[in-house]
Write a protein that holds these residues in place. Structure first.
Motif, PDB file in Angstrom:
ATOM      1  N   UNK A 117       0.719  -1.492   0.164  1.00 27.45           N
ATOM      2  CA  UNK A 117       0.367   0.391  -0.153  1.00 27.45           C
ATOM      3  C   UNK A 117       0.580   1.336   0.580  1.00 27.45           C
ATOM      4  N   UNK A 118       0.478   1.850  -0.663  1.00 30.28           N
ATOM      5  CA  UNK A 118       1.574   3.267  -1.294  1.00 30.28           C
ATOM      6  C   UNK A 118       0.108   4.672  -0.490  1.00 30.28           C
ATOM      7  N   UNK A 119       0.579   5.884   0.047  1.00 31.97           N
ATOM      8  CA  UNK A 119       0.367   6.756  -0.295  1.00 31.97           C
ATOM      9  C   UNK A 119       0.134   7.376  -1.384  1.00 31.97           C
ATOM     10  N   UNK A 120       1.739   7.033  -1.770  1.00 32.72           N
ATOM     11  CA  UNK A 120       1.580   8.064  -3.163  1.00 32.72           C
ATOM     12  C   UNK A 120       2.975   7.376  -3.811  1.00 32.72           C
ATOM     13  N   UNK A 121       2.723   7.330  -4.881  1.00 32.99           N
ATOM     14  CA  UNK A 121       4.165   7.066  -5.799  1.00 32.99           C
ATOM     15  C   UNK A 121       3.846   7.779  -7.551  1.00 32.99           C
ATOM     16  N   UNK A 122       5.530   8.006  -7.581  1.00 32.21           N
ATOM     17  CA  UNK A 122       5.727   9.203  -8.668  1.00 32.21           C
ATOM     18  C   UNK A 122       6.684   7.658  -9.755  1.00 32.21           C
ATOM     19  N   UNK A 123       6.207   7.645 -10.792  1.00 31.12           N
ATOM     20  CA  UNK A 123       6.872   7.274 -11.946  1.00 31.12           C
ATOM     21  C   UNK A 123       6.506   7.311 -13.145  1.00 31.12           C
ATOM     22  N   UNK A 158      -0.306   3.278 -18.337  1.00 25.84           N
ATOM     23  CA  UNK A 158      -0.455   5.222 -18.051  1.00 25.84           C
ATOM     24  C   UNK A 158       1.060   5.468 -17.889  1.00 25.84           C
ATOM     25  N   UNK A 159       1.053   6.721 -18.986  1.00 30.21           N
ATOM     26  CA  UNK A 159       2.091   6.916 -19.082  1.00 30.21           C
ATOM     27  C   UNK A 159       2.997   8.393 -19.380  1.00 30.21           C
ATOM     28  N   UNK A 160       3.505   9.319 -18.837  1.00 32.91           N
ATOM     29  CA  UNK A 160       4.477  10.356 -19.421  1.00 32.91           C
ATOM     30  C   UNK A 160       3.998  10.700 -20.990  1.00 32.91           C
ATOM     31  N   UNK A 161       3.856  12.086 -21.395  1.00 34.19           N
ATOM     32  CA  UNK A 161       4.449  11.781 -22.646  1.00 34.19           C
ATOM     33  C   UNK A 161       6.318  11.681 -22.883  1.00 34.19           C
ATOM     34  N   UNK A 162       6.982  11.722 -22.170  1.00 35.91           N
ATOM     35  CA  UNK A 162       8.242  10.541 -22.297  1.00 35.91           C
ATOM     36  C   UNK A 162       8.607   8.768 -22.825  1.00 35.91           C
ATOM     37  N   UNK A 163       7.926   9.033 -22.325  1.00 33.75           N
ATOM     38  CA  UNK A 163       7.733   7.112 -22.343  1.00 33.75           C
ATOM     39  C   UNK A 163       6.157   6.285 -22.605  1.00 33.75           C
TER      40      UNK A 163
END
Length: 243
Positions: free
Chosen positions: A34-40, A56-61
């Motif tokens: 369980x995570x409260x917040x995750x940055x990927x 689910x992806x950012x623009x770069x990937x």
């Protein structure tokens, strides 16, 4: 006592054997965290066999497109972040993409698109918002899309390549012929705003030609138009006009 020692010795041997089997076979135990917040930068949701089902992806990937488990290049998507839906066979099934920025020239380039694809085909339903220097568009589109056995996504790529090789004057007849043969998709319903700040509902025939148009202008005037195959208004109904 000797029996107990024999039992413990056997149990120890069995435990060691099982540990070796697990190590060799790569057996895994389920883990839950369980995570409260995750940055990927990107998350791939996969089935137990590794088949991607959601990216689910950012623009770069941001990924390309997926066809039966294989990813193809889509450099035209590199300006977007968002998510892709992928079905059980590993083929793209729709997605949500979005972007928004102001260029060096001070012009806005922004958009969001939520799409649902027909099986092994292009989008059948789209929720669209687009904002640029020239206009802002928000719309819902419902499309007729041919069965993948009639026209595949590879066929569409081939059609575009063939059209590019034709002289400019021959390109429209080329696309018209494919439309008449039922090889191409067509927008059937368009609901959204207009360039002059009105709103409209366009109902179209199988070739994508608007045949009925419901309009409300920015100042509130309502109108229903019926059009022929050439796009000419053959009847118009307004409040107070004869039925």
């Amino acid at each position: 006592m000797s029996q107990i020692r024999t039992f413990l010795s056997g149990a120890t041997t069995m435990a060691a054997t099982l540990a070796a089997v697990f190590a060799l076979t790569g057996a895994k135990t389920e883990r839950q965290q369980t995570f409260d917040e995750i940055t990927v930068g990107r998350i791939n949701i996969v089935e137990p066999d590794g088949t991607k089902r959601l990216v689910i992806s950012n623009r770069a990937r941001f990924p390309g497109d997926f066809k039966q488990g294989k990813e193809g290049a889509r450099p035209d998507r590199r300006s977007f972040a968002g998510m892709l839906f992928i079905n059980e066979e590993g083929t793209e099934n729709g997605g949500l993409i979005q972007k928004g920025s102001i260029g060096a020239d001070g012009q806005v380039s922004s958009g969001l698109s939520l799409t649902f694809d027909r099986f092994r085909q292009d989008q059948a339903l789209q929720l669209l918002s687009h904002d640029s220097a020239s206009r802002q568009t928000t719309a819902v589109l419902i499309n007729d899309v041919p069965d993948f056995k009639v026209t595949s996504m590879d066929d569409l790529t081939r059609f575009r390549e063939e059209a590019r090789k034709l002289p400019e004057a021959e390109r429209r007849p080329y696309w018209n012929k494919l439309t008449e043969e039922g090889r191409l998709g067509a927008n059937r319903v368009w609901l959204g705003n207009t360039g002059d700040k009105g709103s409209s509902l366009q109902l179209k025939d199988a070739r994508g030609r608007t045949r009925m148009l419901l309009l409300v202008s920015a100042d509130g005037k309502a109108q229903i138009q019926m059009l022929d195959e050439q796009g000419k208004v053959v009847k118009s109904i307004e409040p107070g006009s004869p039925g």
